[in-house]
Design an enzyme around this catalytic site. Structure first.
Site, mmCIF file in Angstrom:
data_model
loop_
_atom_site.group_PDB
_atom_site.id
_atom_site.type_symbol
_atom_site.label_atom_id
_atom_site.label_comp_id
_atom_site.label_asym_id
_atom_site.label_seq_id
_atom_site.Cartn_x
_atom_site.Cartn_y
_atom_site.Cartn_z
ATOM 1 N N LYS A 30 0.887 -1.186 0.000
ATOM 2 C CA LYS A 30 0.000 0.000 0.000
ATOM 3 C C LYS A 30 0.911 1.219 0.000
ATOM 4 C CE LYS A 30 -1.902 2.979 1.989
ATOM 5 N NZ LYS A 30 -1.640 4.386 1.604
ATOM 6 N N GLU A 52 9.449 1.512 11.161
ATOM 7 C CA GLU A 52 10.473 2.549 10.949
ATOM 8 C C GLU A 52 9.720 3.872 10.993
ATOM 9 O OE1 GLU A 52 13.570 2.011 10.886
ATOM 10 O OE2 GLU A 52 13.602 -0.151 10.587
ATOM 11 N N CYS A 91 13.739 10.984 7.105
ATOM 12 C CA CYS A 91 13.687 10.618 8.530
ATOM 13 C C CYS A 91 15.054 10.779 9.180
ATOM 14 C CB CYS A 91 13.181 9.189 8.674
ATOM 15 S SG CYS A 91 14.141 8.024 7.691
ATOM 16 N N GLU A 121 9.021 16.522 14.918
ATOM 17 C CA GLU A 121 9.600 16.310 13.596
ATOM 18 C C GLU A 121 8.939 17.292 12.629
ATOM 19 O OE1 GLU A 121 8.541 12.671 11.517
ATOM 20 O OE2 GLU A 121 10.622 12.436 10.881
#
Ligand code: NAD
Length: 509
Positions: free
Chosen positions: A195, A271, A305, A409
């Site tokens: 997906k 992750e 990331c 973040e």
């Protein structure tokens, strides 16, 4: 798939539509491209141009059901009888086909994400091919282990496929991350439902053509498009036929997947987000540290990331380092992702750009730090890009550790600057966030570098570098940056059931 790259010639939109872009990104189920059962689709916006040039089939429970049926059937078909060597050949074929179509895939990835073509052409897509070649070789040579017990009995642990596995991927490195999961999952003999992120459906759709060309049996890889919650993503996580979910994305999505996967006891690999830092000690080689820290902050518009989005610098050299970073930023060329000269493209979407701008506005209005450069949408964009998701590289100095700018973040081109006096302070600042994915440390003192690397709570530490990877090594984060590790045997372990077969002692010595 069309080959050759002429994207700078003639009418770009017409060229891309004729060569790269489908009229619709369809699901790929049982070896065939399909629309959704109810015909529903959603518009895909190209972030650099803020225009929609194609739409995407909108999947949900029905399409996930179809994909699981296809994947279950394939899991007990000829694919289940392949050897690691057979699968290695298949993976190498796929890697070769990606290499042969690198320019087309890179173009598709650039228009879909807004990131510079130079990065997709030389970075993301070659690495996607490498993912297949690497796991082809590794899996063919990492098959099982055998131990002989004290009584002479023989204990062999073999890896078997899990069966149907679900892969859910983000938009920041679409094909790179999809193939980082797809290759080990295939190498271990699983069948797959991918997906992709709703914001970047294109490269996964194009990859399916190559999978067919490589001769992968129908149903072994399926792609279902759609959103996350209440859509294809959630349906995949909740489906009882899916044994495992390998997920890369936001930390909050990881929590939702953990909850939704609990009833069917999914095996999970996460992750998640990061809040990396570039930490520069007084004795560092600044000719190396400054450009590398600049790249760590702004590559892919800061949407990585592993980005070094916090500069943590010794107070004695802070001014020199900041001046150096500001000079480097002047060389960044914001523009059309398809122009060769562009080094910073668009962010993934205007919504996301506005979220990034919100952090900077928060700093500005609350006087939380000094904005040294950027902090706005670029003024002088060509008409075609005027409503695209662009934002200037931004540096904010003097931000407190407990500020949202340090703790959250931002996932955009925003670099904060903090200073330290001692190694303990540097360690405390680096580790003092909820995330624990990665950081870089710059110093000429090897012992100091080791002490720092071993003390920080980060899954990956680079010494005098950033973003250099060996695919054998463990990739992943501590704390809210993830659960489990990817890379090399860690990925093979995740995509396997381990079975131990013991043979009793047959003869006494
Ligand atoms: P996201 O979590 O919003 O979406 C990722 C994927 O999850 C998409 O395919 C989305 O449709 C799907 N999804 C969303 N909600 C879901 C749900 N409830 N159930 C099932 N699927 C769901 O993340 P994003 O915005 O696409 O990506 C950016 C994030 O990814 C950042 O936080 C970044 O740090 C992280 N990331 C981490 C790594 C890493 O290796 N640690 C690598 C790349 C990106």
């Amino acid at each position: 798939m069309a080959s050759g790259c002429q994207h700078n010639k003639g009418d770009r939109k017409q060229f891309l539509k004729s060569q790269v872009l489908p009229d619709r990104c369809r699901h790929f189920i049982n070896g065939k491209y399909l629309d959704s059962c109810n015909g529903e689709a959603f518009k895909k916006t190209l972030p650099a141009y803020n225009e929609s040039w194609f739409d995407v089939a909108l999947g949900g429970t029905a399409e996930i059901d179809l994909a699981v049926q296809a994947a279950e059937k394939a899991a007990s078909g000829p694919w289940s009888r392949t050897t690691p060597g057979d699968r290695a050949k298949m993976l190498h074929r796929i890697g070769d086909l990606i290499e042969a179509n690198v320019e087309t895939l890179a173009l598709a990835e650039s228009v879909d994400t807004g990131k510079p073509y130079s990065e997709t052409r030389n970075g993301d897509i070659p690495r996607s091919a490498q993912n297949f070649h690497f796991f082809a070789d590794l899996a063919a040579h990492q098959n099982f282990e055998t131990w002989i017990g004290d009584d002479g009995s023989q204990h062999t642990t073999i890896r078997e496929p899990l069966g149907v596995t679900g892969l859910i991927t983000p938009w920041n490195l679409p094909l790179y991350l999809a193939t980082w999961k797809l290759a080990p999952a295939l190498a271990q003999g699983n069948t797959i439902i991918l997906k992709p992120a709703e914001l970047t459906p294109l490269s996964a759709t194009l990859l399916c053509e190559l999978l067919n060309e490589a001769g992968i049996p129908e149903g072994v890889v399926n792609v279902v498009h759609g959103f996350g919650a209440n859509s294809a993503g959630e349906a995949l996580v909740r489906h009882p036929g899916v044994k495992a979910i390998s997920f890369t994305g936001e930390t909050s999505t990881g929590s939702a997947i953990m909850r939704d996967g609990a009833d069917t006891l999914k095996k999970l690999s996460f992750e998640l987000g990061g809040k990396g830092a570039s930490v520069i000690f007084e004795d560092a080689d600044l000719d190396l540290a400054i450009p590398t820290a600049c790249r760590a902050a702004f590559r892919n518009q800061g949407q990585i990331c592993l980005a070094g989005s916090r500069l943590i610098v010794h107070e004695k050299i802070a001014q020199t380092v900041v001046d150096g970073i500001l000079n480097h930023i002047k060389k960044i060329k914001i523009g059309d992702p398809l122009d060769d000269a562009t080094t910073m493209g668009a962010l993934i979407a205007n919504d996301h750009r506005d979220k990034v701008a919100g952090f900077v506005d928060h700093a500005r209005s609350g006087r939380l730090g000094e904005i040294l450069c950027g902090g706005k949408i670029p003024d002088a964009l060509p008409t075609a890009l005027a409503s695209g998701a662009f934002y200037e590289p931004t540096v904010i100095a003097g931000v407190a550790q407990n500020s949202r700018l340090i703790q959250d973040e931002i996932f955009g081109p925003v670099l904060t600057v903090q200073t330290f006096k001692t190694i303990d302070e540097a360690i405390a600042l680096t580790s003092g966030v909820l995330y624990g994915l990665s950081c870089s440390v710059y110093t000429r003192d090897g012992a100091l570098a080791q002490q720092f690397a071993r003390s920080v709570r980060m899954g990956m530490v680079w010494i005098n570098c950033w973003f250099i990877r060996d695919l054998h090594t463990a990739f992943g984060g501590m704390k809210r940056s993830g659960i489990g590790r990817e890379g090399g045997r860690y990925s093979l372990d995740f995509f396997s059931e381990h079975k131990t077969i013991t043979t009793a002692l047959v003869a006494k010595l």
